[in-house]
Design an enzyme around this catalytic site. Structure first.
Site, PDB file in Angstrom:
ATOM      1  N   GLY A 199       0.624  -0.976  -0.498  1.00  0.00           N
ATOM      2  CA  GLY A 199      -0.040   0.106   0.014  1.00  0.00           C
ATOM      3  C   GLY A 199       0.582   0.806  -0.237  1.00  0.00           C
ATOM      4  N   ARG A 251      -0.929  -1.385  -6.146  1.00  0.00           N
ATOM      5  CA  ARG A 251      -1.242  -1.613  -7.567  1.00  0.00           C
ATOM      6  C   ARG A 251      -1.082  -0.903  -8.760  1.00  0.00           C
ATOM      7  NH1 ARG A 251      -7.114  -2.788  -5.543  1.00  0.00           N
ATOM      8  NH2 ARG A 251      -6.752  -0.336  -4.940  1.00  0.00           N
ATOM      9  N   HIS A 278      -0.107   2.990  17.663  1.00  0.00           N
ATOM     10  CA  HIS A 278       1.365   4.092  17.112  1.00  0.00           C
ATOM     11  C   HIS A 278       0.973   4.741  18.748  1.00  0.00           C
ATOM     12  CE1 HIS A 278      -1.689   7.407  16.038  1.00  0.00           C
ATOM     13  NE2 HIS A 278      -1.396   7.750  15.924  1.00  0.00           N
ATOM     14  N   HIS A 297      -6.087   3.700  20.757  1.00  0.00           N
ATOM     15  CA  HIS A 297      -5.460   4.743  21.456  1.00  0.00           C
ATOM     16  C   HIS A 297      -5.951   4.683  23.073  1.00  0.00           C
ATOM     17  CE1 HIS A 297      -4.366   4.723  17.356  1.00  0.00           C
ATOM     18  NE2 HIS A 297      -4.720   5.730  17.262  1.00  0.00           N
ATOM     19  N   TYR A 355       3.297  17.668  34.298  1.00  0.00           N
ATOM     20  CA  TYR A 355       3.239  18.407  35.329  1.00  0.00           C
ATOM     21  C   TYR A 355       2.420  18.095  36.838  1.00  0.00           C
ATOM     22  CZ  TYR A 355      -0.411  20.802  32.518  1.00  0.00           C
ATOM     23  OH  TYR A 355      -1.245  20.743  31.291  1.00  0.00           O
TER      24      TYR A 355
HETATM   25  C1  BG6 Z   1      -5.128   7.640  14.360  1.00  0.00           C
HETATM   26  C2  BG6 Z   1      -6.981   7.593  13.380  1.00  0.00           C
HETATM   27  O1  BG6 Z   1      -5.753   6.266  14.662  1.00  0.00           O
HETATM   28  O2  BG6 Z   1      -5.133   8.740  15.240  1.00  0.00           O
HETATM   29  C3  BG6 Z   1      -6.639   9.314  13.696  1.00  0.00           C
HETATM   30  O3  BG6 Z   1      -7.324   7.136  12.823  1.00  0.00           O
HETATM   31  C4  BG6 Z   1      -6.360   9.953  14.251  1.00  0.00           C
HETATM   32  O4  BG6 Z   1      -8.491   8.853  13.058  1.00  0.00           O
HETATM   33  C5  BG6 Z   1      -4.625   9.922  14.548  1.00  0.00           C
HETATM   34  O5  BG6 Z   1      -6.460  11.380  13.902  1.00  0.00           O
HETATM   35  C6  BG6 Z   1      -4.304  10.779  15.240  1.00  0.00           C
HETATM   36  O6  BG6 Z   1      -2.693  10.314  15.354  1.00  0.00           O
HETATM   37  P1  BG6 Z   1      -2.097  11.204  15.998  1.00  0.00           P
HETATM   38  O7  BG6 Z   1      -1.105  10.882  16.447  1.00  0.00           O
HETATM   39  O8  BG6 Z   1      -2.048  12.795  14.973  1.00  0.00           O
HETATM   40  O9  BG6 Z   1      -2.396  12.321  17.944  1.00  0.00           O
END
Ligand code: BG6
Length: 489
Positions: A12, A46, A179, A241, A384
């Site tokens: 991708g 692709r 992430h 997250h 903080y």
């Molecule tokens: C992604 C979401 O996982 O995280 C997005 O799909 C979001 O909607 C993003 O904007 C936020 O990541 P960061 O690292 O920019 O805070």
């Protein structure tokens, strides 16, 4: 070690994530000399593209952290020369076989290690994994696959995805990325807690009144409406997250820092939680708003979003962990798009000091007198602690002050992007920051009943203007638990 190679295939490669995050992170790792001596990067997609075109596309997104470094353009050149493109379908064994041939040429008989990064829509995950594993996996080293969320839309679809992946891969070959776990301050969370005597003993219901996990963005879903409408903010941010941060925050002390020990503790937290109830949820959706002569579009103004969409772009929730440590402590989450500011933070509000001698000096508002620890994940990383202090002078007046660890002031080195850490970990086989399948199941179990209820009952979101602080319902929800959102001052 010199005898092995690592081939990284970005499946991708022409997508947004690849351009914005994956290639730049790989370059940053190369720049810092963190990649193995023999590595090659392949872009797979692709569209037809030559190696030169791929390199040109990638080069536009590369930056050197410290601009003035003299060898930057030289390093870029070296990195780009190790990038190759292969055009193919995601479900074609033959096309992946051709990729395999190309990889083998570069491997030149060394031990072959292969990392595939699936940066593609979820409906083609399994096909791509099947083709990569049957046609292009390593025969004498390791093969690993990084998968990006969404991992399904609910418990059932997530389980189906896991079953599909496991037909071709073992659990330890699958690196499910979240992430947020790669962000510096999230990584630091355990250090802050477990290596500081001033925090560790306080980390429980005995001293903590509530914990707030706040995510807000000051832009809408523009350009991603099609994806977003199928998921909504609860699946996009909360279920992964924020919940991952919560699990790390609340876990018991792991036996060690090893991946399995940490993930064992995280999964226990998730399994001790009560599934989210509708009464503990507020959902919102942003509407168009004009400010300073500029009109910001509402969520449903996006051409790719149905006009009558009820998908939440904001949610606030109160969650509870039914274990001895956290019994009764509200964990409040708030996540929203198109709000007034961009930030992600954890706020820990401590209880009152029993019989606080100085309450009367502060006034009647006891809320003002409790300590609050803020872990600011982004932007402008900081930790903080709000404490009470005597205002200097002859009188006895107290006010709140802040002990502040501001990263930019304390550390001169720039903080790596989350994707750099995670890619490096995947190459090193370090699984600590990746989601195990039982964690994922537990996370979905918390949200799936509620997500279904929201859709079945067609719950109407509370509308809020683009750029505002979000629906007022979030305040009522917090107030029910005697909490005030810390980000509102
Ligand atoms: C992604 C979401 O996982 O995280 C997005 O799909 C979001 O909607 C993003 O904007 C936020 O990541 P960061 O690292 O920019 O805070």
């Amino acid at each position: 070690k010199d005898e092995s190679t690592v081939s990284i295939t970005v499946v991708g490669a022409s997508g947004d994530l690849a351009k914005k995050k994956i290639f730049p992170a790989l370059f940053a790792l190369f720049y810092e000399d963190c990649l193995p001596k023999h590595f090659t990067v392949y872009g797979y997609a692709r569209s037809k593209m030559t190696n030169a075109e791929l390199r040109n596309m990638v080069s536009k997104t590369l930056t050197c952290r410290i601009d003035k470094r003299e060898n930057c353009s030289e390093k870029m050149e070296q990195f780009l020369n190790r990038c190759f493109y292969h055009s193919g379908q995601y479900d074609s064994l033959d096309n992946f076989m051709e990729l395999d041939t190309k990889i083998k040429e570069h491997e030149a008989g060394r031990i072959s290690n292969r990392l595939f990064y699936l940066s593609i829509p979820p409906n083609i995950f399994i096909d791509a994994v099947r083709c990569a594993s049957l046609s292009a996996s390593s025969t004498n080293g390791w093969t690993r696959v990084i998968v990006e969320k969404p991992f399904g839309r609910d418990s059932e679809s997530s389980a189906a995805l896991t079953r599909g992946l496991k037909k071709y891969l073992n659990e330890d070959q699958i690196f499910r990325i979240d992430h947020y776990l790669g962000k510096e301050l999230v990584e630091n969370l355990s250090v802050l807690r477990f290596s500081n005597l001033v925090f560790e003993p306080l980390w429980s219901r005995q001293y903590i009144r509530n914990v707030q996990l706040i995510f807000s963005e000051d832009f809408g879903t523009e350009g991603r409406g099609g994806y977003f409408d199928n998921y909504g903010i609860i699946r996009d941010i909360m279920q992964n997250h924020l919940l991952q941060i919560l699990a790390l925050f609340a876990m018991e002390t792991p036996v060690s820092c090893d991946a399995e020990d940490i993930r064992n503790e995280k999964v226990k937290v998730l399994r001790s939680m009560r599934p989210l109830q509708l009464e503990n949820l507020v959902v919102g959706q942003y509407k168009s708003h004009t400010k300073g002569g500029i009109t910001y579009p509402g969520y449903t103004d996006d051409m790719t979003v149905p006009k009558d969409s009820l998908t939440p772009t904001f949610a606030a929730a109160a969650l509870f962990i039914d274990n001895a440590r956290w019994d009764g402590v509200p964990f409040l989450m708030k996540a929203g798009k198109a709000l007034h500011t961009r930030r992600a933070e954890i706020r820990v509000q401590f209880r009152h000091v029993p019989g606080n001698l100085y309450n009367r000096n502060i006034g009647t508002d006891l809320d003002q007198a409790t300590n609050e620890l803020v872990i600011k994940i982004q932007p402008d990383e900081a930790i903080y602690l709000k404490i009470n202090n005597k205002v200097p002078g002859l009188g006895m007046r107290l006010d709140r002050s802040t002990l502040n660890l501001h990263y930019a002031a304390r550390y001169s080195k720039e903080i790596p992007d989350a994707y750099e850490r995670l890619l490096l970990d995947a190459i090193d086989g370090e699984r600590r920051l990746f989601i195990r399948s039982d964690e994922l199941d537990a996370a979905w179990a918390l949200f799936t009943p509620l997500l279904k209820e929201l859709e079945e009952k067609k719950i109407i979101p509370e509308y809020y203007p683009y750029g505002s602080r979000g629906p007022v319902g979030a305040h009522y929800l917090a107030a029910r638990y005697n909490v005030r959102w810390g980000d509102l001052g």
